[in-house]
Design an enzyme around this catalytic site. Structure first.
Site, short mmCIF file in Angstrom:
data_model
loop_
_atom_site.label_atom_id
_atom_site.label_comp_id
_atom_site.label_asym_id
_atom_site.label_seq_id
_atom_site.Cartn_x
_atom_site.Cartn_y
_atom_site.Cartn_z
N LYS A 1 0.80 -1.22 0.00
CA LYS A 1 0.00 0.00 0.00
C LYS A 1 0.84 1.28 0.00
CE LYS A 1 -0.67 0.26 5.01
NZ LYS A 1 -1.40 -0.40 6.08
N ARG B 1 -8.59 -0.35 16.46
CA ARG B 1 -8.89 -0.02 15.08
C ARG B 1 -9.86 -1.12 14.63
NH1 ARG B 1 -4.59 0.88 10.23
NH2 ARG B 1 -5.16 -1.28 9.79
C1 LIG Z 1 -0.70 -1.20 6.75
C2 LIG Z 1 -1.10 -2.49 7.28
C3 LIG Z 1 -0.15 -3.51 7.45
C4 LIG Z 1 1.33 -3.29 7.21
O1 LIG Z 1 1.86 -2.48 8.24
P1 LIG Z 1 3.41 -2.15 8.35
O2 LIG Z 1 3.52 -1.44 9.65
O3 LIG Z 1 3.75 -1.30 7.19
O4 LIG Z 1 4.14 -3.44 8.34
C5 LIG Z 1 -0.60 -4.75 7.90
N1 LIG Z 1 -1.90 -4.97 8.15
C6 LIG Z 1 -2.84 -4.02 8.01
C7 LIG Z 1 -4.26 -4.34 8.31
C8 LIG Z 1 -2.48 -2.75 7.57
O5 LIG Z 1 -3.41 -1.81 7.43
#
Ligand SMILES: *Cc1c(COP(=O)(O)O)cnc(C)c1O
Length: 370
Positions: A36, A131
């Site tokens: 992302k 969250r």
């Molecule tokens: C963004 C995200 C991740 C990845 O997080 P990092 O801290 O970049 O490793 C994993 N799971 C979810 C649900 C996310 O939104």
């Protein structure tokens, strides 16, 4: 060469991804790289697959669509619970999605049935960061409501931590997730393939954990791209922390007073700094601003200080030799800076050391602003 420039070192990202995939495999934990922060950029996706990823994850269907259209063939996981308004494209482009709402899964089921396809779901459990997630005491009932839905495959459960409040993973939280997996299997007589224990902030827990656990997957973004773990801001041994850097150009360099003069109000952003007279300072303006990057997440070279920024100007002070017009200054980035720079149209993204398997030897030099 155009500036400001985001330098993306493909071989360092490849190394980081491969290192994490192989290191966590020793703990029986698979890694699903998260794209992302790069908006599902196809070059990044190809590097991650080349490094051994068997699935990729993104929070946006559009990014997943982009990767699919660019020939990234591995299965894809949507890591944000689907919008009801996007169910059709979720079913069309994503093999698995993370879910927390029965209503959404009912719609996924209906659309998947109509399309004569199956859609995998991972049910997210709330572990305290507040969250996404079903409250732990509600998980069994939640599964009961979706278990008979046609064309839905319950792939597993998962959790996300350290995002909203910085609540960290620990033995107790991971044990709860693990026990829930056992409980669901016992109650419903199914087997859960994926127990996804979080994002980059869970790496150190996995590496340190000795006992039994059902956690067998992490979804990793930041650790792959920046080589560090959120919150702790610690780098992980064995990973490059400079895979991504930002270069900007000096457009003015002068000795100026440190105190402004005249009647003072707020600045262009309504901010009002309290200032001290530090005498004359060596000040430089870079052609870089808040339109390009979240300036607060930039880390300047050791002898330079970021003093302020506006939409298109960044003011640096140097403690050593004054800078000169035309000089390029290189920054490292934290997650917020990386994310904003990647999504900015004015940032020139340059991929270094890209060894496409299809190209002849040597690195391909590519530049793009999207
Ligand atoms: C963004 C995200 C991740 C990845 O997080 P990092 O801290 O970049 O490793 C994993 N799971 C979810 C649900 C996310 O939104």
């Amino acid at each position: 060469m155009s500036y400001p420039k985001l330098n993306i070192d493909c071989s360092k990202i490849h190394h980081n991804a491969k290192f994490l995939i192989e290191t966590l495999a020793l703990k029986n934990v698979s890694v699903t790289p998260v794209t992302k922060s790069c908006l599902g950029h196809p070059i990044i996706a190809h590097i991650l697959v080349d490094a051994g990823a068997s699935m990729l994850a993104d929070s946006r269907v559009e990014n997943i669509q982009r990767m699919t259209h660019c020939g990234v063939a591995v299965p894809k996981m949507l890591i944000r619970t689907p919008m009801l308004s996007q169910i059709a494209s979720v079913v069309a482009y994503c093999d698995i999605s993370l879910n927390t709402e029965v209503q959404v899964i009912q719609r996924l089921s209906r659309v998947a049935k109509r399309a004569n396809t199956k859609h995998g779901v991972i049910i997210m459990v709330e572990l305290g960061d507040l969250r996404e997630g079903v409250m732990p005491c509600r998980v069994i009932n939640f599964i009961r409501e979706i278990i008979l839905l046609p064309n839905i495959v319950i792939k597993g459960i998962g959790a996300n931590l350290t995002c909203r409040y910085g609540v960290a993973p620990d033995d107790k939280k991971m044990r709860l997730l693990s026990d829930l997996a056992d409980g669901i299997e016992a109650v419903f007589g199914i087997s859960l393939e994926i127990i996804s224990g979080g994002n980059s902030s869970s790496i150190n827990w996995v590496l340190a954990h000795e006992g039994k656990t059902r956690v067998n997957n992490l979804r990793l973004g930041e650790a792959i791209f920046l080589g560090c773990v959120p919150v702790e801001q610690n780098s992980i041994k064995g990973l490059h922390t400079d895979a991504i850097t930002l270069t900007a150009e000096v457009i003015e360099a002068k000795i100026k007073p440190s105190l402004p003069w005249g009647n003072r109000g707020g600045n262009a952003f309504g901010e009002r700094e309290i200032l001290q007279d530090r005498g004359a300072v060596s000040q430089a303006i870079l052609a870089l601003g808040r339109q390009d990057v979240c300036v607060a997440g930039l880390i300047a070279p050791y002898d330079m200080n970021i003093l302020s920024s506006s939409s298109d100007h960044l003011i640096l002070e140097t403690s050593q030799k004054p800078l000169t017009v035309g000089t390029k200054v290189q920054f490292t980035l934290d997650y917020s800076a990386f994310l904003s720079a990647m999504s900015s149209n004015s940032m020139h993204k340059v991929f270094h050391n890209y060894n496409s398997r299809n190209s002849s030897r040597g690195s391909v030099f590519l530049e793009s602003t999207s």
